[in-house]
Design a protein around this motif. Structure first.
Motif, PDB file in Angstrom:
ATOM      1  N   LEU A 283       1.278  -6.383   3.481  1.00  0.00           N
ATOM      2  CA  LEU A 283       0.604  -5.591   4.313  1.00  0.00           C
ATOM      3  C   LEU A 283       1.752  -5.121   5.276  1.00  0.00           C
ATOM      4  CD1 LEU A 283      -2.941  -6.822   5.210  1.00  0.00           C
ATOM      5  CD2 LEU A 283      -2.404  -5.042   3.615  1.00  0.00           C
ATOM      6  N   GLU A 284       2.430  -6.313   5.776  1.00  0.00           N
ATOM      7  CA  GLU A 284       3.622  -6.193   6.865  1.00  0.00           C
ATOM      8  C   GLU A 284       4.474  -7.542   6.824  1.00  0.00           C
ATOM      9  OE1 GLU A 284       2.119  -6.812  10.803  1.00  0.00           O
ATOM     10  OE2 GLU A 284       0.890  -8.632  10.437  1.00  0.00           O
TER      11      GLU A 284
ATOM     12  N   LYS B 188      -1.523   3.185  11.342  1.00  0.00           N
ATOM     13  CA  LYS B 188      -0.890   2.201  12.175  1.00  0.00           C
ATOM     14  C   LYS B 188       0.307   2.840  12.962  1.00  0.00           C
ATOM     15  CE  LYS B 188      -0.979  -1.072   8.272  1.00  0.00           C
ATOM     16  NZ  LYS B 188      -0.331  -2.000   7.470  1.00  0.00           N
TER      17      LYS B 188
ATOM     18  N   VAL C  40      -8.371   0.509  10.864  1.00  0.00           N
ATOM     19  CA  VAL C  40      -8.883   0.611   9.378  1.00  0.00           C
ATOM     20  C   VAL C  40     -10.341   1.317   9.632  1.00  0.00           C
ATOM     21  CG1 VAL C  40      -9.463  -0.648   7.609  1.00  0.00           C
ATOM     22  CG2 VAL C  40      -7.504  -1.355   8.954  1.00  0.00           C
TER      23      VAL C  40
ATOM     24  N   GLU D  96      -1.672   4.765   5.666  1.00  0.00           N
ATOM     25  CA  GLU D  96      -1.642   4.014   4.416  1.00  0.00           C
ATOM     26  C   GLU D  96      -2.923   4.126   3.566  1.00  0.00           C
ATOM     27  OE1 GLU D  96       1.086   0.146   5.719  1.00  0.00           O
ATOM     28  OE2 GLU D  96      -0.828  -0.322   4.917  1.00  0.00           O
ATOM     29  N   GLU D  97      -2.680   3.831   2.313  1.00  0.00           N
ATOM     30  CA  GLU D  97      -3.597   3.649   1.421  1.00  0.00           C
ATOM     31  C   GLU D  97      -4.787   2.252   1.893  1.00  0.00           C
ATOM     32  OE1 GLU D  97      -3.665   1.785  -3.167  1.00  0.00           O
ATOM     33  OE2 GLU D  97      -1.871   1.851  -2.040  1.00  0.00           O
TER      34      GLU D  97
ATOM     35  N   GLU E  71      -7.208 -11.882   3.132  1.00  0.00           N
ATOM     36  CA  GLU E  71      -5.752 -12.091   3.656  1.00  0.00           C
ATOM     37  C   GLU E  71      -5.103 -13.388   3.809  1.00  0.00           C
ATOM     38  OE1 GLU E  71      -4.841  -9.261   6.979  1.00  0.00           O
ATOM     39  OE2 GLU E  71      -6.681  -8.134   6.518  1.00  0.00           O
TER      40      GLU E  71
ATOM     41  N   ALA F 279       0.766  -1.391   0.053  1.00  0.00           N
ATOM     42  CA  ALA F 279       0.090  -0.075   0.026  1.00  0.00           C
ATOM     43  C   ALA F 279       0.902   1.121   0.078  1.00  0.00           C
ATOM     44  CB  ALA F 279      -0.738  -0.187   1.298  1.00  0.00           C
TER      45      ALA F 279
END
Ligand code: AMP
Ligand code: GLY
Length: 411
Positions: free
Chosen positions: A276-277, A133, A145, A175-176, A182, A106
């Motif tokens: 994402l991470e 975040k 979110v 973030e976008e 997921e 993102a």
């Protein structure tokens, strides 16, 4: 081989259980439930006696440099040093590495305390959903979110002020907002940046929100399953080629020797998989459902990675599916009520992995938010799910059990 596992949660119970098939295992410090399952637990690494390998479970000791310390004493370690662990310690650092490595992720911007005005302007310029975040570690709970920008602005202000997450929140990454299912992909890495330096483990999914239907706040994880229906068969290769290997090259360019799990948290967006991470360790509760699916010699796999040349032939993946249901204390994640007596654990099968469990007057009692991850294998996702819930139904906590009833409903 004698292996010390550092940590005291469900992930470490699962690691110890899987390693104990081929190795002599001691857990540091472990917990009362792990000890009750017949695995040795000692309070400190000094008390383990000589070991051939140290496997570090949680992120905090990795961030604090425990792997560096043990390695400098001459013992092989499975787990990155503090330099590698920065990927998880700082989301702002993570995003810089991803950008340099060209990993799909993102779009984002970092803001520090004092930059609230700029962060608010930026948030209001974005189309939403809005993602805020904490830069630092927050036990999986530092990500908001939001579907309304006002909530995102308020959250950003509370984080930067230090009121919601202390110093971990005094830098935030905005973030976008991405959408899509997921998955978690865990890669065992041996410190080299080469195609044969990585063994990718089976794909899993965890359930991060506290409530059924993915409602309520994020938690450390309320359950998990593997394999994941709907994830394409070439996903592991794609993650390896477009995410893990470019990241290992970027780390190597910085002089980082990354020996341990690189855990990719991925969203399958309409534009393809995006990272994402990264976590720098096995996932919890992903470990509880991935490790039971491995056959062979996990200790040999992790020892070979720790020695700098991972041996993929040490393990295989068996076809059964695995589902894990977390049993948490009422009030989790905000204010878990602990101290309740645990009953029925002996009837929950061999894969009831213990996390927030302590002993009081000779009985096991709840001692943390996530108490158990009750896990079961089955011929397919439906059978594993039915078996996991049947086992979970046998366990009670005085004061009640908090759990989701829809873990792996899509498996
Ligand atoms: P993280 O700790 O970065 O994995 O974030 C925790 C959870 O927040 C993820 O599992 C996602 O469900 C959600 N999340 C994180 N980043 C985004 C994003 N850019 N867009 C939408 N949801 C996100
Ligand atoms: N299951 C998410 C984590 O381990 O961070």
């Amino acid at each position: 081989m004698r292996v010390a596992v550092v940590g005291g949660g469900g992930r470490e119970h699962a690691l110890a259980w899987a390693l104990a098939r081929t190795a002599d295992v001691v857990v540091v410090p472990g917990n009362a439930g792990i000890a009750r399952a017949g695995i040795a637990c000692v309070p400190t690494l000094d008390a383990t006696g000589p070991v051939d390998l140290v496997v570090i479970g949680p992120e905090q000791p990795l961030v604090d440099g425990l792997a560096d310390q043990v390695r400098s004493g001459g013992t092989p370690v499975f787990g990155p040093g503090a330099d590698g662990a920065r990927l998880e310690r700082s989301k702002a650092h993570l995003k810089q590495v991803l950008q340099r490595a060209g990993v799909p992720t993102a779009a984002s911007r970092a803001f520090h305390a004092g930059e609230e005005g700029a962060a608010e302007t930026f948030l209001r310029s974005q189309p939403g959903p809005w993602v805020v975040k904490t830069d630092g570690l927050a036990a999986g709970k530092g990500v908001l979110v939001a579907n309304d920008v006002e909530g995102a602005v308020a959250d950003m202000r509370a984080k930067l002020a230090g009121t919601s997450f202390g110093t971990a929140g005094r830098t935030v990454v905005v973030e976008e907002g991405l959408t899509g299912p997921e998955v978690s992909v865990l890669a065992v890495c041996d410190g080299r940046a080469a195609d044969d330096a990585v063994v990718v483990l089976p794909v899993a999914r965890d359930h991060k929100r506290v409530g059924d239907g993915d409602t309520g706040p994020n938690t450390g994880g309320m359950g998990a399953f593997s394999p994941v229906g709907g994830a394409s068969a070439d996903l592991p290769d794609q993650v390896l080629e477009t995410m893990v290997l470019p990241t290992l090259h970027a780390l190597a360019a910085d002089g980082v020797d990354y020996r341990g799990v690189l855990y990719a948290g991925i969203m399958l967006t309409p534009d393809g998989p995006k990272l994402l991470e990264y976590n720098v360790r096995f996932g919890d509760p992903e470990a509880q459902v991935v490790l039971p699916r491995l056959e062979g010699d996990l200790a040999a796999l992790l020892a070979s990675a720790a020695a700098g040349h991972v041996d993929p032939s040490a393990i295989g993946v068996q076809p059964q599916a695995c589902v894990g249901v977390v049993l948490a204390a009422p009030g989790y994640p905000e204010a878990p009520v602990t101290g309740g007596k645990i009953s029925g654990l002996d009837q929950a099968g061999p894969l009831a992995f213990c996390a927030g469990v302590a002993e009081h007057e000779g009985r096991l009692v709840t001692a943390g938010g996530r108490v158990l991850c009750v896990t079961a294998l089955g011929a397919d996702g439906h059978q594993a799910r039915a078996a996991a819930y049947a086992a979970a139904d046998r366990v009670e906590f005085e004061g009640g059990v908090l759990r989701r009833d829809d873990i792996a409903a899509t498996a």
